[in-house]
Motif scaffolding. Structure first.
Motif, PDB file in Angstrom:
ATOM      1  N   ALA A 133     -53.928  16.475  -7.801  1.00 13.76           N
ATOM      2  CA  ALA A 133     -53.842  15.309  -8.689  1.00 13.76           C
ATOM      3  C   ALA A 133     -52.662  15.393  -9.649  1.00 13.76           C
ATOM      4  O   ALA A 133     -52.484  14.500 -10.479  1.00 13.76           O
ATOM      5  CB  ALA A 133     -55.143  15.174  -9.485  1.00 13.76           C
ATOM      6  N   ASN A 134     -51.855  16.450  -9.531  1.00 17.89           N
ATOM      7  CA  ASN A 134     -50.723  16.663 -10.436  1.00 17.89           C
ATOM      8  C   ASN A 134     -49.522  15.825  -9.979  1.00 17.89           C
ATOM      9  O   ASN A 134     -48.914  16.122  -8.951  1.00 17.89           O
ATOM     10  CB  ASN A 134     -50.359  18.147 -10.458  1.00 17.89           C
ATOM     11  CG  ASN A 134     -49.300  18.479 -11.492  1.00 17.89           C
ATOM     12  OD1 ASN A 134     -48.570  17.613 -11.968  1.00 17.89           O
ATOM     13  ND2 ASN A 134     -49.198  19.748 -11.840  1.00 17.89           N
ATOM     14  N   ASP A 171     -50.740  11.687  -3.748  1.00 16.07           N
ATOM     15  CA  ASP A 171     -51.002  11.033  -2.465  1.00 16.07           C
ATOM     16  C   ASP A 171     -52.100  11.706  -1.658  1.00 16.07           C
ATOM     17  O   ASP A 171     -52.630  11.106  -0.720  1.00 16.07           O
ATOM     18  CB  ASP A 171     -49.727  10.998  -1.619  1.00 16.07           C
ATOM     19  CG  ASP A 171     -48.601  10.213  -2.280  1.00 16.07           C
ATOM     20  OD1 ASP A 171     -48.922   9.252  -2.994  1.00 16.07           O
ATOM     21  OD2 ASP A 171     -47.423  10.563  -2.090  1.00 16.07           O
ATOM     22  N   TRP A 172     -52.421  12.973  -1.987  1.00 18.04           N
ATOM     23  CA  TRP A 172     -53.335  13.743  -1.149  1.00 18.04           C
ATOM     24  C   TRP A 172     -54.681  13.936  -1.838  1.00 18.04           C
ATOM     25  O   TRP A 172     -54.748  14.216  -3.029  1.00 18.04           O
ATOM     26  CB  TRP A 172     -52.723  15.107  -0.826  1.00 18.04           C
ATOM     27  CG  TRP A 172     -51.493  15.000   0.014  1.00 18.04           C
ATOM     28  CD1 TRP A 172     -50.211  14.774  -0.422  1.00 18.04           C
ATOM     29  CD2 TRP A 172     -51.413  15.089   1.430  1.00 18.04           C
ATOM     30  NE1 TRP A 172     -49.345  14.712   0.632  1.00 18.04           N
ATOM     31  CE2 TRP A 172     -50.057  14.910   1.804  1.00 18.04           C
ATOM     32  CE3 TRP A 172     -52.358  15.306   2.433  1.00 18.04           C
ATOM     33  CZ2 TRP A 172     -49.622  14.944   3.118  1.00 18.04           C
ATOM     34  CZ3 TRP A 172     -51.928  15.342   3.758  1.00 18.04           C
ATOM     35  CH2 TRP A 172     -50.586  15.162   4.091  1.00 18.04           C
ATOM     36  N   ASN A 173     -55.750  13.800  -1.054  1.00 17.60           N
ATOM     37  CA  ASN A 173     -57.107  13.989  -1.555  1.00 17.60           C
ATOM     38  C   ASN A 173     -57.793  15.110  -0.785  1.00 17.60           C
ATOM     39  O   ASN A 173     -57.681  15.196   0.447  1.00 17.60           O
ATOM     40  CB  ASN A 173     -57.923  12.700  -1.418  1.00 17.60           C
ATOM     41  CG  ASN A 173     -57.365  11.576  -2.270  1.00 17.60           C
ATOM     42  OD1 ASN A 173     -57.137  11.759  -3.459  1.00 17.60           O
ATOM     43  ND2 ASN A 173     -57.134  10.423  -1.659  1.00 17.60           N
ATOM     44  N   LEU A 174     -58.498  15.963  -1.506  1.00 15.39           N
ATOM     45  CA  LEU A 174     -59.196  17.086  -0.892  1.00 15.39           C
ATOM     46  C   LEU A 174     -60.481  16.604  -0.216  1.00 15.39           C
ATOM     47  O   LEU A 174     -61.310  15.951  -0.847  1.00 15.39           O
ATOM     48  CB  LEU A 174     -59.512  18.137  -1.957  1.00 15.39           C
ATOM     49  CG  LEU A 174     -60.223  19.405  -1.497  1.00 15.39           C
ATOM     50  CD1 LEU A 174     -59.402  20.154  -0.456  1.00 15.39           C
ATOM     51  CD2 LEU A 174     -60.504  20.309  -2.696  1.00 15.39           C
ATOM     52  N   LEU A 175     -60.630  16.944   1.078  1.00 12.86           N
ATOM     53  CA  LEU A 175     -61.805  16.530   1.839  1.00 12.86           C
ATOM     54  C   LEU A 175     -62.782  17.670   2.094  1.00 12.86           C
ATOM     55  O   LEU A 175     -64.002  17.452   2.138  1.00 12.86           O
ATOM     56  CB  LEU A 175     -61.375  15.943   3.200  1.00 12.86           C
ATOM     57  CG  LEU A 175     -60.415  14.761   3.183  1.00 12.86           C
ATOM     58  CD1 LEU A 175     -60.098  14.333   4.606  1.00 12.86           C
ATOM     59  CD2 LEU A 175     -61.002  13.603   2.394  1.00 12.86           C
ATOM     60  N   TRP A 176     -62.265  18.875   2.273  1.00 12.47           N
ATOM     61  CA  TRP A 176     -63.110  19.999   2.691  1.00 12.47           C
ATOM     62  C   TRP A 176     -62.388  21.290   2.329  1.00 12.47           C
ATOM     63  O   TRP A 176     -61.150  21.358   2.345  1.00 12.47           O
ATOM     64  CB  TRP A 176     -63.342  19.918   4.197  1.00 12.47           C
ATOM     65  CG  TRP A 176     -64.046  21.082   4.843  1.00 12.47           C
ATOM     66  CD1 TRP A 176     -65.380  21.206   5.051  1.00 12.47           C
ATOM     67  CD2 TRP A 176     -63.440  22.260   5.403  1.00 12.47           C
ATOM     68  NE1 TRP A 176     -65.666  22.394   5.702  1.00 12.47           N
ATOM     69  CE2 TRP A 176     -64.478  23.064   5.932  1.00 12.47           C
ATOM     70  CE3 TRP A 176     -62.122  22.703   5.507  1.00 12.47           C
ATOM     71  CZ2 TRP A 176     -64.239  24.293   6.548  1.00 12.47           C
ATOM     72  CZ3 TRP A 176     -61.878  23.929   6.120  1.00 12.47           C
ATOM     73  CH2 TRP A 176     -62.932  24.701   6.626  1.00 12.47           C
ATOM     74  N   ALA A 215     -56.183  14.732   2.853  1.00 12.47           N
ATOM     75  CA  ALA A 215     -55.796  13.497   3.528  1.00 12.47           C
ATOM     76  C   ALA A 215     -54.831  12.702   2.675  1.00 12.47           C
ATOM     77  O   ALA A 215     -54.999  12.599   1.455  1.00 12.47           O
ATOM     78  CB  ALA A 215     -57.022  12.653   3.833  1.00 12.47           C
ATOM     79  N   ASN A 216     -53.823  12.130   3.331  1.00 14.63           N
ATOM     80  CA  ASN A 216     -52.922  11.155   2.729  1.00 14.63           C
ATOM     81  C   ASN A 216     -53.149   9.855   3.490  1.00 14.63           C
ATOM     82  O   ASN A 216     -52.536   9.622   4.536  1.00 14.63           O
ATOM     83  CB  ASN A 216     -51.473  11.626   2.844  1.00 14.63           C
ATOM     84  CG  ASN A 216     -50.484  10.667   2.192  1.00 14.63           C
ATOM     85  OD1 ASN A 216     -50.780   9.492   1.982  1.00 14.63           O
ATOM     86  ND2 ASN A 216     -49.303  11.166   1.875  1.00 14.63           N
ATOM     87  N   ARG A 217     -54.057   9.053   3.000  1.00 12.41           N
ATOM     88  CA  ARG A 217     -54.477   7.858   3.742  1.00 12.41           C
ATOM     89  C   ARG A 217     -53.344   6.856   3.906  1.00 12.41           C
ATOM     90  O   ARG A 217     -53.237   6.184   4.943  1.00 12.41           O
ATOM     91  CB  ARG A 217     -55.664   7.201   3.024  1.00 12.41           C
ATOM     92  CG  ARG A 217     -56.902   8.072   2.920  1.00 12.41           C
ATOM     93  CD  ARG A 217     -57.583   8.291   4.249  1.00 12.41           C
ATOM     94  NE  ARG A 217     -58.823   9.059   4.115  1.00 12.41           N
ATOM     95  CZ  ARG A 217     -59.594   9.416   5.132  1.00 12.41           C
ATOM     96  NH1 ARG A 217     -59.259   9.064   6.368  1.00 12.41           N
ATOM     97  NH2 ARG A 217     -60.698  10.113   4.929  1.00 12.41           N
ATOM     98  N   SER A 218     -52.485   6.738   2.895  1.00 14.95           N
ATOM     99  CA  SER A 218     -51.409   5.751   2.980  1.00 14.95           C
ATOM    100  C   SER A 218     -50.420   6.093   4.091  1.00 14.95           C
ATOM    101  O   SER A 218     -49.810   5.205   4.684  1.00 14.95           O
ATOM    102  CB  SER A 218     -50.677   5.653   1.639  1.00 14.95           C
ATOM    103  OG  SER A 218     -50.073   6.886   1.304  1.00 14.95           O
ATOM    104  N   ALA A 219     -50.268   7.394   4.384  1.00 13.86           N
ATOM    105  CA  ALA A 219     -49.356   7.819   5.456  1.00 13.86           C
ATOM    106  C   ALA A 219     -50.110   8.093   6.749  1.00 13.86           C
ATOM    107  O   ALA A 219     -49.495   8.486   7.748  1.00 13.86           O
ATOM    108  CB  ALA A 219     -48.597   9.066   5.026  1.00 13.86           C
TER     109      ALA A 219
END
Length: 665
Positions: free
Chosen positions: A212-213, A221-226, A241-245
């Motif tokens: 989130a930095n 852009d990236w979210n932690l999934l696991w 995951a980077n959903r936009s890309a």
């Protein structure tokens, strides 16, 4: 005192303090062709004027003593580094701003200690002593990127010239290395103990915080999934995951260990077939250690969910034609070369999943057939990034090259270093190894980026330089990416002697809200953390002996450092902070500065005792004058030895500040 506060360089007397240094800086800045620049001298002068104004307003119960301490800290530590930087390249405003911030933090801490009635005794001389973890630079607040030689757009740019790191769009390598560095978050368990589930939870929070930095190459852009951690904290993996890309990252971290231990743990003398990828056209082998790490990664789980299951669920919700990037640094990169082809062989919800493989500083996992098999697969990218001066990616194809390292100014490999390298190079036995991936060589010019403290021809300095060249932060810098914030760092404590209930103030950085403190393996209750995160006040828990004081946050656990020890019932731990001069011959007098020397002090140069030691306990810090004894002679005996002070039952710890070099007669 330069060695006292900076921990490196030569001790010298400088009358006139700030004004003289400002004049010298101006002269240095005006020398064409000497590495300095006129603007650098001007920036130094402006900084020195700011320091003088800042120190003039110091007001507290011991303002004169604090002002003198701050002036010494600036003269021999902060200004010294600015002058060194200005001699090599133009000074940027971020570097000067960082220097001002350090002085302001030190002044605020000193004033706060006085207001609390704790006073200024020996310990404050060490409070701002820079003791970063081996192979790292101090953190730059706000995610400011370091002024170092950079890479951009996949091509090596000219060395020795400062280049901007500001880019509208980070490169793939910058993002991948940032994701790899984030995998080191919270890698060290809390000293007082925590379960695997507790450490895993702390890692999840820390990795999420890093992702989130917005100042990092990953942006937001990236979210932690696991995320999962194997038993014994041996290996870790996370999925983001980077959903936009429409992109996903499988990021791997191997065992956190010293370089030699890391290479030995791969057990490359024993090979096993790599059958997890189905039936390649020709049998492929990998090292037994690499196979064990791979097996742990693909079988470990969180809430019963494995990596493959987590990725399958993520891909099921993805847009068409997603890309999965498999990434790792060091041993994590080695494991990535096995995990990536393994993932390619799995059945996914979408038949058009593309894969990329990005490794950094990785030793190879297998032989020529393994490398050929990996390279034969269909990749959107298959790149191995390696620092020319990093020992680890030389394994196991060209380790002997390191016997010729490091070029001037060093550290040059001595006989002991060569023996270590020879032993490591022999570990594969009859098995040949090869690196998969397209090579991306970084940092061909050694002089552009090395640890300036670790340059003496000793095993300690050589392996320390190896660790620096291998570090996440070095690779990020070489790629032109911002440093990933590290965990907390303890730089010193006030009140290093006492008993249960004694008030102790810990100085350092990265003390986030919720930080915990341990004295050895015993936790502290109710730590009080300053608003700026640079100090924490605790009451010592029950304990005995001499213990390391360490701080743990979601980002990590501070390493144990000499200035971060607490002695129950005393006496205070002994620390050597400088030698003047750091080289000489038999019979020469050497001034040894340090903390908490007593009248019984003895001095050893390597294994040999000094024939004469004069003790001065009245100064700040305490000092000794020791006569250099005969050197140890014989084949393989190093010219550089550690100086050790024995006092009050303690021996001073080794380190760059304690190294003495015998000059040839």
């Amino acid at each position: 005192m330069r060695r006292e506060l900076a921990g490196d360089g030569h001790l010298g007397e400088q009358q006139g303090g700030i004004d003289d240094l400002g004049a010298v800086a101006a002269q240095d800045g005006g020398q064409d062709g000497a590495g300095g620049d006129v603007d650098g001298g001007r920036q130094l002068l402006l900084y020195q004027r700011w320091v003088a104004d800042r120190l003039a307003v110091v007001r507290n119960c011991e303002h004169r003593q604090l002002r003198q301490l701050l002036q010494r800290f600036d003269t021999w530590h902060v200004s010294r580094r600015l002058r060194t930087k200005a001699a090599r390249e133009p000074l940027g405003q971020s570097r000067v701003g960082y220097a001002r911030n350090r002085i302001s933090q030190a002044a605020s801490l000193g004033e706060r200690l006085c207001r609390r009635g704790l006073g200024l005794r020996r310990q404050p001389c060490a409070l701002w002593h820079d003791v970063p973890p081996p192979g790292t630079f101090p953190d730059v607040p706000g995610g400011i990127q370091r002024e170092r030689t950079r890479r951009s757009g996949g091509a090596v740019r000219s060395q020795g010239v400062r280049m901007t790191t500001e880019q509208s769009t980070p490169t793939t390598a910058q993002v991948a290395m940032t994701l790899a560095a984030i995998a080191a978050t919270a890698a060290t368990p809390r000293p007082s103990g925590e379960t695997l589930a507790e450490q895993q939870k702390r890692m999840f929070l820390g990795v999420g915080q890093q992702l989130a930095n917005p100042s990092l190459a990953t942006g937001t852009d990236w979210n932690l999934l696991w995320l999962a951690l194997s038993p014994g904290n041996a290996n870790m993996a996370y999925l983001a995951a980077n959903r936009s890309a429409n992109a996903f990252a499988v990021v791997l971290r191997g065992t956190v260990a010293e370089v030699t231990d890391l290479l030995e743990d791969l057990d490359v003398g024993t090979v096993v077939p790599f059958t997890a990828v189905g039936t390649p056209s020709a049998p492929v082998f990998v090292s037994k250690g690499a196979m064990e790490a791979f097996s742990q990664v693909v079988t470990m789980s969180t809430a019963g969910i494995t990596l493959v299951q987590a990725l399958a669920a993520a891909l099921a919700d993805a847009s068409p034609n997603p890309t999965v990037h498999v990434i790792g640094h060091s041993l994590g990169g080695c494991i990535a070369t096995m995990v990536a082809p393994y993932l390619q062989t799995q059945a996914w919800p979408q038949s058009t999943v593309q894969f990329g493989l990005h490794t950094f500083a990785a030793p190879t996992a297998g032989g020529t057939d393994f490398a050929a098999y990996v390279d034969s697969l269909n990749w959107v990218a298959n790149v191995r990034h390696f620092n020319t001066w990093d020992l680890v990616p030389q394994a196991w194809t060209s380790l002997d090259n390191a016997k010729k390292w490091y070029p001037a100014p060093g550290p040059a490999a001595n006989d002991q270093v060569n023996a270590v390298i020879t032993a490591l190079a022999a570990l594969p036995g009859p098995h040949g190894y090869a690196q998969p991936g397209n090579a991306d060589q970084l940092h061909p010019d050694y002089q552009s980026d090395y640890d300036h403290v670790l340059i003496k021809s000793t095993v300690q300095d050589f392996m320390g330089q190896v660790a620096y060249q291998h570090a996440n932060s070095t690779y990020l810098g070489l790629l032109g990416a911002a440093d990933v914030p590290s965990g907390p760092v303890v730089r010193g404590i006030v009140g290093d002697v006492g008993n249960a209930g004694s008030v102790v103030v810990i100085a350092g950085s990265g003390f986030d809200p919720g930080a915990t403190v341990d004295f050895g393996t015993v936790p502290c209750q109710n730590p009080v953390i300053s608003s700026d995160g640079n100090s924490v006040t605790v009451r010592a828990p029950a304990g005995v002996g001499v213990v390391a004081v360490r701080v743990t946050t979601t980002l990590g656990t501070s390493p144990a450092v000499p200035f971060g020890q607490f002695a129950y019932d005393g006496p205070a731990p002994v620390t050597l902070t400088g030698l003047t001069p750091p080289s000489g011959a038999k019979g020469d007098p050497i001034v040894i500065t340090g903390i908490d020397f007593d009248s019984d002090a003895q001095v050893y140069f390597g294994d040999n005792p000094s024939p004469s030691v004069q003790i001065n306990l009245t100064g700040e810090p305490s000092a000794l004058v020791a006569i250099v004894p005969d050197p140890s002679t014989g084949v393989g005996k190093p010219a550089t030895v550690d100086v050790t002070v024995l006092s009050n039952g303690y021996s001073s710890p080794p380190g760059p500040a304690a190294e003495f070099t015998y000059e040839k007669s």
